[in-house]
Design an enzyme around this catalytic site. Structure first.
Site, PDB file in Angstrom:
ATOM      1  N   ARG A 197       0.823  -1.217   0.000  1.00  0.00           N
ATOM      2  CA  ARG A 197       0.000   0.000   0.000  1.00  0.00           C
ATOM      3  C   ARG A 197       0.855   1.265   0.000  1.00  0.00           C
ATOM      4  O   ARG A 197       0.456   2.282  -0.559  1.00  0.00           O
ATOM      5  CB  ARG A 197      -0.944  -0.011   1.202  1.00  0.00           C
ATOM      6  CG  ARG A 197      -2.053  -1.012   1.007  1.00  0.00           C
ATOM      7  CD  ARG A 197      -3.033  -1.002   2.140  1.00  0.00           C
ATOM      8  NE  ARG A 197      -4.193  -1.811   1.785  1.00  0.00           N
ATOM      9  CZ  ARG A 197      -5.180  -2.082   2.613  1.00  0.00           C
ATOM     10  NH1 ARG A 197      -5.166  -1.624   3.830  1.00  0.00           N
ATOM     11  NH2 ARG A 197      -6.193  -2.818   2.211  1.00  0.00           N
ATOM     12  N   LYS A 220     -14.285 -12.293   9.191  1.00  0.00           N
ATOM     13  CA  LYS A 220     -15.494 -11.641   9.715  1.00  0.00           C
ATOM     14  C   LYS A 220     -16.662 -11.667   8.741  1.00  0.00           C
ATOM     15  O   LYS A 220     -16.643 -10.982   7.732  1.00  0.00           O
ATOM     16  CB  LYS A 220     -15.177 -10.182  10.080  1.00  0.00           C
ATOM     17  CG  LYS A 220     -14.270 -10.059  11.299  1.00  0.00           C
ATOM     18  CD  LYS A 220     -13.814  -8.649  11.493  1.00  0.00           C
ATOM     19  CE  LYS A 220     -12.935  -8.195  10.435  1.00  0.00           C
ATOM     20  NZ  LYS A 220     -11.892  -7.797  10.032  1.00  0.00           N
ATOM     21  N   GLY A 223      -6.131  -6.428   1.557  1.00  0.00           N
ATOM     22  CA  GLY A 223      -4.787  -6.608   2.121  1.00  0.00           C
ATOM     23  C   GLY A 223      -4.345  -8.059   2.240  1.00  0.00           C
ATOM     24  O   GLY A 223      -3.245  -8.416   1.813  1.00  0.00           O
ATOM     25  N   GLY A 274     -13.004  -4.088   0.435  1.00  0.00           N
ATOM     26  CA  GLY A 274     -14.389  -3.631   0.508  1.00  0.00           C
ATOM     27  C   GLY A 274     -14.702  -2.650  -0.611  1.00  0.00           C
ATOM     28  O   GLY A 274     -15.750  -2.737  -1.254  1.00  0.00           O
TER      29      GLY A 274
HETATM   30  P1  AMP Z   1     -10.771 -10.410   7.213  1.00  0.00           P
HETATM   31  O1  AMP Z   1     -10.077  -9.225   7.833  1.00  0.00           O
HETATM   32  O2  AMP Z   1     -12.154 -10.603   7.684  1.00  0.00           O
HETATM   33  O3  AMP Z   1     -10.653 -10.412   5.688  1.00  0.00           O
HETATM   34  O4  AMP Z   1      -9.984 -11.698   7.700  1.00  0.00           O
HETATM   35  C1  AMP Z   1      -8.664 -12.014   7.350  1.00  0.00           C
HETATM   36  C2  AMP Z   1      -8.131 -12.973   8.366  1.00  0.00           C
HETATM   37  O5  AMP Z   1      -8.988 -14.089   8.421  1.00  0.00           O
HETATM   38  C3  AMP Z   1      -6.753 -13.528   8.094  1.00  0.00           C
HETATM   39  O6  AMP Z   1      -5.849 -12.992   9.012  1.00  0.00           O
HETATM   40  C4  AMP Z   1      -6.919 -15.051   8.312  1.00  0.00           C
HETATM   41  O7  AMP Z   1      -5.930 -15.607   9.137  1.00  0.00           O
HETATM   42  C5  AMP Z   1      -8.254 -15.122   9.013  1.00  0.00           C
HETATM   43  N1  AMP Z   1      -8.933 -16.412   8.787  1.00  0.00           N
HETATM   44  C6  AMP Z   1      -9.196 -17.023   7.618  1.00  0.00           C
HETATM   45  N2  AMP Z   1      -9.790 -18.206   7.812  1.00  0.00           N
HETATM   46  C7  AMP Z   1      -9.925 -18.366   9.138  1.00  0.00           C
HETATM   47  C8  AMP Z   1     -10.464 -19.400   9.962  1.00  0.00           C
HETATM   48  N3  AMP Z   1     -10.972 -20.492   9.435  1.00  0.00           N
HETATM   49  N4  AMP Z   1     -10.441 -19.213  11.297  1.00  0.00           N
HETATM   50  C9  AMP Z   1      -9.916 -18.106  11.835  1.00  0.00           C
HETATM   51  N5  AMP Z   1      -9.399 -17.072  11.107  1.00  0.00           N
HETATM   52  C10 AMP Z   1      -9.398 -17.208   9.779  1.00  0.00           C
END
Ligand code: AMP
Length: 394
Positions: A35, A196, A352, A375
């Site tokens: 970035r 999330k 990211g 997003g």
């Molecule tokens: P987000 O910010 O919602 O896009 O989430 C990204 C993060 O989701 C990354 O750091 C991943 O390590 C985490 N992630 C992906 N799959 C899983 C999972 N099955 N359980 C926990 N964390 C996860």
């Protein structure tokens, strides 16, 4: 809308909204500098045009003035990426900023403290925006990753400037989104992952009008699985969102969109790389075990849909790809998208973590378009004019 190339910056101070919301490692070093590098062409352009730059950004989601999320941590790497001296100011509004801004000369670069240290930033507060606007003569927005937010520095601030424009990164990002929207070749497949579900459900709902297939992986898949009565053990999930997941299934059925969830997962006893693991049915994960990656059957099923697609959008990892034991699914999807791209599909990857994953697997240059925003990318693909873009037009 004007672009930086339409404005004469000679002896002017450009207040640039950059997106330096970079991941930090446990030593507070920048884990991925994409970035920062992405903002370099705009900064170079303004300096070569006789201007000075005042950089402003947020970093993470601080609760008040959390020094762990100070932009001072990224100063050294910003200087390295830009190959120039950058002076850090430990506030983003107020007398210290005013003094520093009045003293800068053409060619100088200042970097202000984390905008989210003030809650006026997220609220899009007028007073805060006006204060911020005092740090420059021309407002430049080059933070594509935040243009979907109606925050002070991305939207409200624009009205306090006569001269305002989009930076080169923003221009490039908008051009690649246009390419998808205008010449969208079907079938269109969106691959959505990450942790999330709550932050992505509104986007997923809207995407249903634009895609033929939706592949859901990562931690967010478990809330969807739970909503259908699946047992997800200790996997990450947001039970209060199961109702909305059911609405997504209903709407997908109405629109004829095919949703693919993981059939099998790599389940672990502990959230660590060395944990014992086993392959489990995604809807029958034993108590105490958590799904941390998609399994081999899912990789195959996702690959089949991806190879049949002509336009592929990807945001969010399929598992905890930062740990080698749970990175295989994300790698398989990345390789699959690369293969489809080689065979003529158009691929757009954003966000990211997805970009960090492409870098980790050395596949960064094998995608049609890599976007710095997750997003923002997905919301633009719904055909929306984002608040940050609207603000530059009025
Ligand atoms: P987000 O910010 O919602 O896009 O989430 C990204 C993060 O989701 C990354 O750091 C991943 O390590 C985490 N992630 C992906 N799959 C899983 C999972 N099955 N359980 C926990 N964390 C996860």
């Amino acid at each position: 809308m004007k672009f930086v190339t339409d404005i004469n910056f000679k002896n002017k101070k450009a207040l640039i909204r950059v997106d330096f919301n970079v991941p930090l490692d446990s030593h507070k070093n920048v884990a991925d500098n994409s970035r920062i590098l992405a903002a370099k062409p705009t900064i170079e352009h303004i300096i070569n045009n006789g201007g000075a730059c005042v950089l402003m950004s947020h970093l993470g989601r601080p609760n008040g003035q959390d020094q762990n999320l100070s932009l001072k941590h990224i100063l050294k790497q910003t200087q390295e990426c830009l190959s120039r001296e950058v002076v850090f100011i430990s506030d983003c509004i107020g007398p210290e900023v005013a003094r520093a801004v009045s003293a800068i000369k053409p060619g100088d670069i200042l970097m202000l403290e984390n905008l989210r240290f003030y809650d006026g930033e997220i609220k899009g507060d007028e007073k805060f925006s006006k204060e911020l606007s005092k740090a420059g003569d021309v407002y430049v927005n080059d933070a594509f990753g935040t243009t979907h937010r109606e925050h002070a520095s991305t939207s409200t601030i624009a009205k306090f400037f006569i001269e305002k424009c989009a930076g080169l990164l923003l221009k490039k990002e908008l051009e690649s989104i246009d390419k998808v929207l205008v010449s969208k070749k079907q079938p269109v497949t969106a691959i959505i992952g990450g942790a999330k579900v709550s932050s992505k459900i509104p986007i997923i709902k809207n995407l249903l009008s634009a895609v033929d297939n939706l592949l859901i992986g990562g931690g967010m898949a478990y809330t969807f699985i739970k909503s259908q009565g699946g047992e997800v053990g200790a996997s990450i999930s947001e039970p209060d969102k199961t109702g909305e997941c059911l609405e997504v299934f209903k709407e997908a059925e109405r629109r004829g969109v095919s949703i693919l969830l993981p059939k099998d997962v790599i389940a672990a006893e502990e959230f660590k790389n060395e944990s014992e693991t086993k392959i489990a049915n995604s809807n029958k994960i034993s108590e105490g075990w958590m799904g941390l990656d998609i399994g081999p059957e899912t990789e195959k099923a996702f690959n089949k849909t991806i190879q049949e697609s002509q336009t592929i959008l990807w945001n969010g990892p399929m598992g905890v790809f930062e740990m080698n034991s749970f990175s295989k699914g994300t790698k398989a999807v990345a390789e699959s998208v690369v293969e489809a791209t080689k065979n003529g599909a158009f691929s757009l990857v954003g966000g990211g973590d997805s970009v960090a994953a492409l870098k980790k697997f050395n596949l960064f240059n094998k995608i049609s378009c890599v976007s710095t925003g997750g997003g923002a990318m997905l919301e633009s693909l719904e055909g929306k004019t984002l608040p940050g873009i609207k603000a530059l037009r009025t």
